[in-house]
Design a protein around this motif. Structure first.
Motif, mmCIF file in Angstrom:
data_model
loop_
_atom_site.group_PDB
_atom_site.id
_atom_site.type_symbol
_atom_site.label_atom_id
_atom_site.label_comp_id
_atom_site.label_asym_id
_atom_site.label_seq_id
_atom_site.Cartn_x
_atom_site.Cartn_y
_atom_site.Cartn_z
ATOM 1 N N PHE A 76 0.858 -1.274 -0.153
ATOM 2 C CA PHE A 76 -0.102 -0.067 0.041
ATOM 3 C C PHE A 76 0.878 1.347 0.025
ATOM 4 C CE2 PHE A 76 -2.658 -3.413 1.320
ATOM 5 C CZ PHE A 76 -3.978 -3.068 0.588
ATOM 6 N N THR A 77 0.701 2.337 -0.737
ATOM 7 C CA THR A 77 1.492 3.508 -0.918
ATOM 8 C C THR A 77 1.260 4.248 0.408
ATOM 9 O OG1 THR A 77 -0.551 4.396 -1.715
ATOM 10 C CG2 THR A 77 0.870 3.850 -3.550
ATOM 11 N N SER A 78 1.907 5.417 0.525
ATOM 12 C CA SER A 78 2.316 5.936 1.979
ATOM 13 C C SER A 78 0.689 6.906 2.119
ATOM 14 C CB SER A 78 3.420 6.697 1.910
ATOM 15 O OG SER A 78 4.321 5.914 1.990
ATOM 16 N N GLY A 79 0.111 6.953 1.325
ATOM 17 C CA GLY A 79 -1.259 7.766 1.447
ATOM 18 C C GLY A 79 -0.659 9.228 1.780
ATOM 19 N N THR A 80 0.283 9.822 1.449
ATOM 20 C CA THR A 80 0.665 11.144 1.318
ATOM 21 C C THR A 80 -0.331 12.014 0.498
ATOM 22 O OG1 THR A 80 2.981 10.220 1.372
ATOM 23 C CG2 THR A 80 2.772 12.719 1.513
ATOM 24 N N THR A 81 -0.693 11.541 -0.647
ATOM 25 C CA THR A 81 -1.550 12.658 -1.339
ATOM 26 C C THR A 81 -2.973 12.128 -1.249
ATOM 27 O OG1 THR A 81 -1.160 11.067 -3.311
ATOM 28 C CG2 THR A 81 0.302 13.061 -2.999
ATOM 29 N N GLY A 82 -3.371 11.189 -0.610
ATOM 30 C CA GLY A 82 -4.855 10.834 -0.654
ATOM 31 C C GLY A 82 -4.901 9.167 -0.120
ATOM 32 N N PRO B 29 -4.631 5.639 0.242
ATOM 33 C CA PRO B 29 -3.570 4.701 -0.352
ATOM 34 C C PRO B 29 -4.171 3.581 -1.148
ATOM 35 C CG PRO B 29 -3.861 4.790 2.086
ATOM 36 C CD PRO B 29 -4.723 5.530 1.652
ATOM 37 N N LYS B 30 -3.186 3.264 -2.275
ATOM 38 C CA LYS B 30 -3.441 2.405 -3.538
ATOM 39 C C LYS B 30 -2.963 1.133 -3.115
ATOM 40 C CE LYS B 30 -1.926 6.093 -4.825
ATOM 41 N NZ LYS B 30 -1.134 7.308 -5.463
ATOM 42 N N GLY B 31 -3.210 -0.039 -3.424
ATOM 43 C CA GLY B 31 -2.439 -1.388 -3.234
ATOM 44 C C GLY B 31 -1.893 -1.869 -4.446
ATOM 45 N N GLY C 200 6.666 -2.451 6.855
ATOM 46 C CA GLY C 200 5.499 -2.030 6.560
ATOM 47 C C GLY C 200 5.106 -1.030 5.547
ATOM 48 N N TRP C 201 6.348 -0.577 4.754
ATOM 49 C CA TRP C 201 6.301 -0.026 3.643
ATOM 50 C C TRP C 201 7.327 -0.507 2.676
ATOM 51 C CZ3 TRP C 201 8.807 4.754 1.303
ATOM 52 C CH2 TRP C 201 9.936 5.025 2.230
ATOM 53 N N VAL C 202 7.159 0.004 1.264
ATOM 54 C CA VAL C 202 7.734 -0.783 0.318
ATOM 55 C C VAL C 202 9.560 -0.824 0.384
ATOM 56 C CG1 VAL C 202 8.003 0.930 -1.250
ATOM 57 C CG2 VAL C 202 7.771 -1.205 -2.234
ATOM 58 N N SER D 87 19.789 7.738 0.816
ATOM 59 C CA SER D 87 18.653 8.032 1.449
ATOM 60 C C SER D 87 17.472 8.114 0.326
ATOM 61 C CB SER D 87 18.684 9.680 2.183
ATOM 62 O OG SER D 87 17.548 10.015 1.991
ATOM 63 N N VAL D 88 16.384 7.829 0.955
ATOM 64 C CA VAL D 88 15.104 7.774 0.162
ATOM 65 C C VAL D 88 13.914 8.118 0.734
ATOM 66 C CG1 VAL D 88 14.274 5.356 0.467
ATOM 67 C CG2 VAL D 88 13.650 6.360 -1.703
ATOM 68 N N GLY D 89 12.660 8.358 0.033
ATOM 69 C CA GLY D 89 11.401 8.550 0.852
ATOM 70 C C GLY D 89 10.720 10.123 0.654
ATOM 71 N N GLU D 90 11.855 11.210 0.613
ATOM 72 C CA GLU D 90 11.420 12.227 0.621
ATOM 73 C C GLU D 90 12.478 12.937 -0.109
ATOM 74 O OE1 GLU D 90 8.410 14.775 2.589
ATOM 75 O OE2 GLU D 90 10.101 14.742 3.977
ATOM 76 N N PRO D 91 12.413 14.078 -0.617
ATOM 77 C CA PRO D 91 13.706 14.896 -1.228
ATOM 78 C C PRO D 91 14.832 15.195 -0.072
ATOM 79 C CG PRO D 91 11.551 16.190 -1.153
ATOM 80 C CD PRO D 91 11.043 14.991 -0.650
ATOM 81 N N ASP E 67 21.231 10.256 -2.557
ATOM 82 C CA ASP E 67 19.810 10.503 -2.726
ATOM 83 C C ASP E 67 19.352 9.674 -3.836
ATOM 84 O OD1 ASP E 67 17.208 11.237 -2.210
ATOM 85 O OD2 ASP E 67 17.433 13.116 -3.337
ATOM 86 N N ASN E 68 18.130 9.055 -3.556
ATOM 87 C CA ASN E 68 17.598 8.131 -4.801
ATOM 88 C C ASN E 68 16.398 8.209 -4.829
ATOM 89 O OD1 ASN E 68 16.962 5.695 -3.200
ATOM 90 N ND2 ASN E 68 19.148 5.395 -3.251
ATOM 91 N N TRP E 69 15.512 8.022 -5.816
ATOM 92 C CA TRP E 69 14.010 8.178 -6.178
ATOM 93 C C TRP E 69 13.488 7.044 -6.584
ATOM 94 C CZ3 TRP E 69 11.021 7.595 -10.318
ATOM 95 C CH2 TRP E 69 9.575 8.120 -10.204
ATOM 96 N N TRP E 70 12.339 6.794 -5.949
ATOM 97 C CA TRP E 70 11.554 5.623 -6.588
ATOM 98 C C TRP E 70 10.168 5.845 -5.622
ATOM 99 C CZ3 TRP E 70 10.591 0.811 -3.789
ATOM 100 C CH2 TRP E 70 11.428 0.725 -2.602
ATOM 101 N N THR F 85 6.363 3.535 -4.422
ATOM 102 C CA THR F 85 5.829 2.027 -4.098
ATOM 103 C C THR F 85 5.373 1.327 -5.546
ATOM 104 O OG1 THR F 85 4.543 2.878 -2.210
ATOM 105 C CG2 THR F 85 3.683 0.718 -3.173
ATOM 106 N N GLU F 86 5.022 2.123 -6.495
ATOM 107 C CA GLU F 86 4.890 1.599 -7.880
ATOM 108 C C GLU F 86 5.589 1.235 -8.574
ATOM 109 O OE1 GLU F 86 3.708 4.433 -6.251
ATOM 110 O OE2 GLU F 86 1.492 4.967 -6.922
ATOM 111 N N THR F 87 6.934 1.711 -8.395
ATOM 112 C CA THR F 87 8.138 1.247 -9.280
ATOM 113 C C THR F 87 8.801 0.077 -8.640
ATOM 114 O OG1 THR F 87 9.775 2.517 -8.253
ATOM 115 C CG2 THR F 87 8.455 3.664 -9.988
ATOM 116 N N GLY G 60 7.373 8.763 7.026
ATOM 117 C CA GLY G 60 8.214 9.706 7.393
ATOM 118 C C GLY G 60 8.059 11.187 6.349
ATOM 119 N N LYS G 61 6.952 11.019 5.834
ATOM 120 C CA LYS G 61 6.690 12.179 4.650
ATOM 121 C C LYS G 61 5.787 13.164 5.412
ATOM 122 C CE LYS G 61 6.669 8.422 1.372
ATOM 123 N NZ LYS G 61 7.514 8.546 0.374
ATOM 124 N N ILE G 62 6.199 14.389 5.203
ATOM 125 C CA ILE G 62 5.523 15.543 5.243
ATOM 126 C C ILE G 62 4.367 15.592 4.802
ATOM 127 C CG2 ILE G 62 5.419 17.996 5.750
ATOM 128 C CD1 ILE G 62 8.592 17.929 5.955
#
Ligand code: ATP
Ligand code: MG
Length: 582
Positions: free
Chosen positions: A218-224, A226-228, A262-264, A336-340, A359-362, A364-366, A555-557
């Motif tokens: 499940f995505t972190s639900g930061t923007t709305g 959560p998606k599975g 508990g998260w990806v 580091s990952v998760g937030e800028p 820093d690296n970016w990705w 749940t979907e990727t 850990g996302k604002i």
């Protein structure tokens, strides 16, 4: 190092190309796996086999796979052979209780060894594994189990009594509840310990196909809501190769990933990638504690460390002196990952640990790392780096039809060419939402970024968080990074508020470093600092002080929550909220 050399190195070492199953098949044990699995036509592929059994087959069974530290100071060691046997027992327990390939098993527990055994034992048995945060309340757990049609859960007695028992009957698919911490399970539950003890250590790995469903995250639900996101066994190619490229994982390396499964991140890089790459994985049951963390890095001679901006900012808040008594000379790679990751934090890493954070970016979907500051590249602090070999990424102008690539320096939506192995296969029961993420042959990430002339990607903000003020497009990250360069500011969250003349104005929420107290003077000083750095059009009109900012469990604002409250709108789905604003 140029991309040509990276590609050459990859070829020389026989690394799997992330998007080419044929090449990957040669680098992996697909065929051996197929033999082991009774020579199934087309070969089988199983994440757990690649992570554990394969090492045993190659004579590396004695290597330390998992070293676990309990909250109480205890510790436990598991070799690759130990974990291979333990997961075989677990898989047998699942079979003995009638669970079959494709059934879904959830975990809901802290970072105990059983969680790791359950994750890999579930995959070994051919079931689908879905990890949930143990700190979720009853409702978020129930919703996620409903979405994923859970058949079984592994949890503790107290979590079961507090968070599952009351609604269990409402989910008819949920037949089995395994409890890890009791020998006398309440009615309707099974005590896992005795069941494992009674089970056989021999288990023939389930002949899963590369496209068989393996994980629901499940995505972190930061923007709305959560998606599975659904991932398949083939994802293991990406877990393996990205771990080598972006984290420098090598057999025998001492590696610590601080993310919770508990998260990806806690699954892809806290379980699968490290074990597939043969490292020694450290797991700490406890949450962040400065001295505990520094002590662990020193005592265990951690070489590779994967953590998150929120933790790095907490360390920064404690000051450099707190790190002085410790010896970090064994560390050689920090990521580091998760937030800028604010540029300030990259440099701080270098000063305190002798190495910058990569820093690296990705998402749940990727399923795995897509863009990174690789070890062999020059780091540009504040940049996410470049796409990994095999990954095609671009910044797109999505207002154009057909959509087109932006010029260097122009802000647009970060997008990827679909096709890498760890790509999600769908959002469970939300095919329409999934379909919407693709356009003109691109997967659209929902994040805004820009690419510079050297090919580095720079994160700007979530598409939803973008602020439009007097004709300027403002990414919250840029403003937040400028704010935390002020000596008083520890953390910052920035939103846009409607304004009649400017369209939107920037408002900032900040928490302060020790030794600073909120005052009008400090507010003015911080705004002045931001104006100097960013210019008056981009600098926040208003800065307010908070002890803590609202954050997700990963850990996302949660900027959307700050904004909803500010505007008196409904708060939306806050099931993943961990710390609220105070
Ligand atoms: P939801 O999709 O439910 O709103 P989420 O996007 O926060 O939640 P995750 O998949 O856990 O869920 O997080 C991925 C997002 O985290 C990315 O899309 C991006 O916005 C952010 N992110 C991750 N790593 C970085 C990074 N290195 N730099 C900037 N942002 C990052
Ligand atoms: Mg997202």
């Amino acid at each position: 190092m140029t991309w040509d050399t990276i590609a050459k190195t990859r070829a020389e070492r026989g690394f799997a190309a992330l998007s080419d199953p044929d090449e990957a098949r040669q680098a992996f044990h697909w065929d051996q796996a197929a033999e082991m699995l009774d020579g199934l036509p087309g070969g089988g592929l199983n994440i757990a086999y690649e992570a554990l059994d394969r090492h045993v087959l190659h004579g590396d069974g004695d290597r330390l796979a998992l070293r676990w530290f309990g909250k109480d100071g205890s510790s436990l060691d598991y070799s690759y052979a130990d974990l291979t046997r333990a997961t075989a027992r677990f898989a047998n327990v699942l079979r003995d209780h009638g669970l079959e390939r494709g059934d879904r098993l959830y975990s809901l527990m802290g970072r105990k060894p059983e969680l790791y055994i359950a994750a890999l034992g579930t995959l070994k048995a051919g079931l689908v594994f879905s990890p949930l945060f143990s700190a979720f309340g009853p409702e978020p757990i129930r919703t996620r189990m409903e979405i994923g049609e859970a058949n079984a859960v592994v949890t503790t007695e107290s979590i079961y009594r507090r968070k599952i028992a009351q609604w269990r009957d409402a989910i008819p698919s949920l037949k089995l509840v395994f409890l890890t911490d009791t020998d006398n399970a309440p009615e309707g539950c099974i005590a896992l310990g005795p069941a494992l003890a009674a089970a056989s250590e021999d288990f023939e790995v389930a002949p899963t196909a590369p496209e068989d469903m393996a994980l629901i995250h499940f995505t972190s639900g930061t923007t709305g809501r959560p998606k599975g996101a659904v991932h398949v066994h083939q994802a293991v190619y990406a877990h393996a190769a990205t771990g080598r490229f972006a984290l420098n994982l090598r057999p025998g390396a001492i590696y610590w990933c601080t993310a919770d499964p508990g998260w990806v991140t806690g699954t892809s890089y806290g379980i699968i990638s490290p074990l597939v790459n043969g490292v020694t994985l450290l797991v700490d049951e406890a949450e962040f504690d400065l001295d505990r963390w520094y002590g662990l890095l020193q005592r265990e001679k951690v070489e590779i460390w994967y953590t998150a901006p929120t933790a790095i900012r907490m360390m920064m808040r404690a000051g450099k002196d707190a790190a002085k008594p410790y010896d970090f000379s064994q560390l050689r790679f920090l990521a580091s990952v998760g937030e800028p990751l604010n540029p300030e934090a990259v440099v701080w890493g270098k000063q305190v640990f002798g190495h910058p954070f990569h820093d690296n970016w990705w998402q749940t979907e990727t399923g795995g790392i897509m863009i990174a500051n690789l070890a062999a590249m020059d780091i540009k602090p504040g940049s996410m780096g470049k796409p990994l070999p095999g990954i095609i990424a671009a910044v797109l102008d999505t207002d154009a039809t057909p959509i087109r690539e932006c010029r260097p320096g122009q802000v647009g939506e970060l997008a990827l060419r679909p096709g890498w192995p760890s790509m999600m296969r769908t959002y469970l029961h939300e095919q329409a939402r999934y379909n919407k993420t693709f356009r003109d042959g691109w997967y659209l990430s929902g994040d805004l970024a820009m690419q510079d002339a050297d090919g580095y990607f720079w994160f700007v903000g979530r598409a939803d968080d973008l602020i439009k003020s007097s004709g300027h497009l403002i990414g919250p990250f840029e403003v937040e990074s400028a704010l935390i360069e002020h000596p008083a500011v520890a953390e910052a969250g920035v939103i846009g508020l409607p304004d009649e003349t400017a369209g939107e104005v920037v408002k900032a929420y900040v928490s302060l470093n020790p030794g600073y107290e909120p005052s009008e003077e400090l507010e003015r000083d911080i705004r002045g600092h931001a104006r100097k750095k960013l210019g008056p059009a981009v600098a926040p009109r208003e800065v307010v002080f908070r002890n803590t900012l609202p954050k997700t469990r990963s850990g996302k604002i949660m900027r959307r929550l700050l904004k909803a409250r500010e505007l008196g709108l409904p708060e939306g789905d806050i099931s993943t909220l961990e710390t609220d604003e105070s």
